[in-house]
Design an enzyme around this catalytic site. Structure first.
Site, PDB file in Angstrom:
ATOM      1  N   LYS A   1     -10.364   0.767  -0.717  1.00  0.00           N
ATOM      2  CA  LYS A   1     -10.206   0.567   0.730  1.00  0.00           C
ATOM      3  C   LYS A   1     -11.388   1.160   1.491  1.00  0.00           C
ATOM      4  O   LYS A   1     -11.785   2.306   1.269  1.00  0.00           O
ATOM      5  CB  LYS A   1      -8.899   1.213   1.196  1.00  0.00           C
ATOM      6  CG  LYS A   1      -8.579   0.972   2.666  1.00  0.00           C
ATOM      7  CD  LYS A   1      -7.228   1.581   3.012  1.00  0.00           C
ATOM      8  CE  LYS A   1      -6.851   1.347   4.460  1.00  0.00           C
ATOM      9  NZ  LYS A   1      -5.554   2.005   4.768  1.00  0.00           N
TER      10      LYS A   1
ATOM     11  N   CYS B   1      -4.683  -3.171   4.343  1.00  0.00           N
ATOM     12  CA  CYS B   1      -4.215  -2.638   5.622  1.00  0.00           C
ATOM     13  C   CYS B   1      -5.238  -2.718   6.760  1.00  0.00           C
ATOM     14  O   CYS B   1      -5.605  -3.803   7.200  1.00  0.00           O
ATOM     15  CB  CYS B   1      -3.713  -1.204   5.420  1.00  0.00           C
ATOM     16  SG  CYS B   1      -2.559  -0.673   6.727  1.00  0.00           S
TER      17      CYS B   1
ATOM     18  N   GLU C   1       0.846  -1.191   0.000  1.00  0.00           N
ATOM     19  CA  GLU C   1       0.000   0.000   0.000  1.00  0.00           C
ATOM     20  C   GLU C   1       0.889   1.252   0.000  1.00  0.00           C
ATOM     21  O   GLU C   1       1.951   1.254   0.634  1.00  0.00           O
ATOM     22  CB  GLU C   1      -0.869  -0.015   1.263  1.00  0.00           C
ATOM     23  CG  GLU C   1      -1.823   1.155   1.353  1.00  0.00           C
ATOM     24  CD  GLU C   1      -2.552   1.207   2.693  1.00  0.00           C
ATOM     25  OE1 GLU C   1      -3.640   1.780   2.727  1.00  0.00           O
ATOM     26  OE2 GLU C   1      -2.021   0.685   3.691  1.00  0.00           O
TER      27      GLU C   1
END
Length: 445
Positions: free
Chosen positions: A110, A143, A10
């Site tokens: 995300k 993440c 990321e």
């Protein structure tokens, strides 16, 4: 090296610390649902502002490899859309997956942003996976998503996914949320393979990548040097008809013994079955626990944990908070001058994100005074045999086992028995830093 898929971290392309406007020049246009298959390398003129995705597509195509990367994307929106930002566009933290011809096969935006002011949260969570000829379906998220039910857990459960690609820029937080520690625990809890690419930035505390299976890991964690590392490993594909440890957990809560007797020794489920002669967790404390030292309080991971010290060569301890009680049987190989403590937390974590945690944790303290328990510690010498268990209220338990130098170890046994989740280990491979049951009670977030 013959790899079939490569995953990049990321923020690896654009970096950090942007505002909404300063990142704008670096954003690629991303058609939301690509009607038909788009190959950006072969059809670069289909959409404007797609420089980054074109380069990635050509890399995948030229090297005949599936490629997963993270980039910033933009999508115009109409002011009639109540969620449309005032500047008339959405900006997303996006993963793309390209096949070995360079065709765009999946995009994921995300959902759980971590103080990323340059990006928007998508209106709905994306449940994204793509198919490969070598390992079937891969699920994809990013993440901070790994700590939440939506979309990560829901994606895996709903589509019965067994392979996960995971770009991340993770700031390590010991003792419970170091990158490799939690990535491994996630692979174990869901019985999945994870290809986790973390950006390597030691001054920001970002390091720790790996290729994880439920029973083995290939990791790189290095806080000293600035060089990153390419991890290459060949791992067995997990086939989807396998029941996850989690589903087993839910079933085993009721009749663990029967499942164990009928399961074969080759089955992965053995990890959550124990040796018949092991006694029932909880037996020690029926006669009261006068022998437990008095509890003390210390902050760990910004949460107020209740601890009891782990003294002497061996013992049996219990510590409780709210509805959660944690129990520990332990024996040390050699007495060292290190202080360990057994901690419990059952509550809403509210710093750097809000989420409900139930945790039972055996940790090495930073020094010899109680106030140092919960500090970040990276080295230990004590070898401890232990069985740790708790009456967890959620089926989502992540078993953490971290040893000296931020290395991983694997439990001998774990699973549900008599409504308690337990983890046991005889003799860690090196000094014990953390052995914990990290429960996420998603409904209470």
């Amino acid at each position: 090296q013959g790899a079939q898929i490569i995953v990049f971290p990321e923020d690896g392309i654009h970096g950090f610390n942007f505002t909404r406007s300063s990142i704008y020049p670096y954003l690629d246009f991303m058609p939301h649902s690509h009607s038909g298959k788009w190959n950006p390398c072969r059809e670069p003129y289909l959409f404007n502002d797609t420089e980054v995705i074109q380069r990635l597509s050509c890399m995948a195509r030229k090297n005949k490899i599936f490629l997963v990367a993270n980039l910033g994307t933009k999508q115009p929106c109409e002011h009639s859309d109540p969620r449309c930002p005032s500047d008339g566009r959405y900006q997303f933290n996006t993963n793309v997956a390209l096949d070995d011809e360079g065709t765009l096969v999946a995009t994921y935006r995300k959902h759980n942003l971590y103080f990323e002011y340059a990006f928007d949260t998508p209106p709905e969570p994306d449940y994204i996976f793509f198919d490969t000829p070598f390992a079937g379906k891969f699920g994809m998220f990013t993440c901070f998503d790994i700590l939440f039910f939506e979309p990560a857990v829901n994606l895996i459960r709903q589509y019965n996914l067994k392979q996960i690609v995971y770009p991340t820029a993770w700031m390590n937080q010991l003792p419970l949320l170091s990158a490799v520690e939690f990535q491994q625990a996630f692979a174990t809890a869901f019985n999945v393979n994870i290809l986790a690419a973390n950006i390597h930035h030691p001054t920001l505390g970002m390091t720790g990548s790996g290729i994880y299976t439920p029973v083995k890991s290939f990791i790189y964690h290095n806080m000293e040097s600035y060089g990153g590392k390419l991890i290459v490993a060949e791992i067995p594909v997990i086939t989807p008809d396998y029941k996850t440890n989690l589903e087993s957990n839910e079933r085993f809560r009721e009749n663990l013994h029967d499942s164990c007797r009928s399961s074969t020794s080759t089955s992965l489920d053995d990890e959550v079955c124990f040796k018949e002669q092991e006694e029932t967790p909880g037996r020690v404390f029926e006669k009261g626990n006068e022998q437990s030292p008095p509890p003390f309080y210390a902050e760990m991971m910004y949460d107020n944990f209740t601890f009891v010290p782990v003294w002497g060569e061996k013992g049996e301890l219990q510590v409780c908070a709210n509805t959660l009680c944690c129990y520990l049987n332990y024996r040390r190989a050699v007495l060292t001058d290190e202080l360990y403590a057994l901690g419990v937390f059952d509550g809403l974590h509210t710093v750097h994100g809000t989420y409900y945690v139930q945790a039972c944790a055996l940790v090495k303290c930073g020094g010899l005074s109680f106030s140092t328990c919960g500090q970040e510690v990276t080295d230990a010498t004590a070898l401890i045999d232990f069985q740790l268990w708790g009456n967890m209220s959620t089926p989502y338990i992540f078993p953490l086992l971290l040893t000296s130098g931020i290395t991983l170890d694997f439990a001998d046994h774990m699973g549900w028995k008599n409504h308690h989740y337990f983890i046991s280990k005889n003799r860690t491979s090196s000094g014990l830093l953390t052995a914990a049951l990290y429960g996420r009670w998603y409904e209470k977030d």
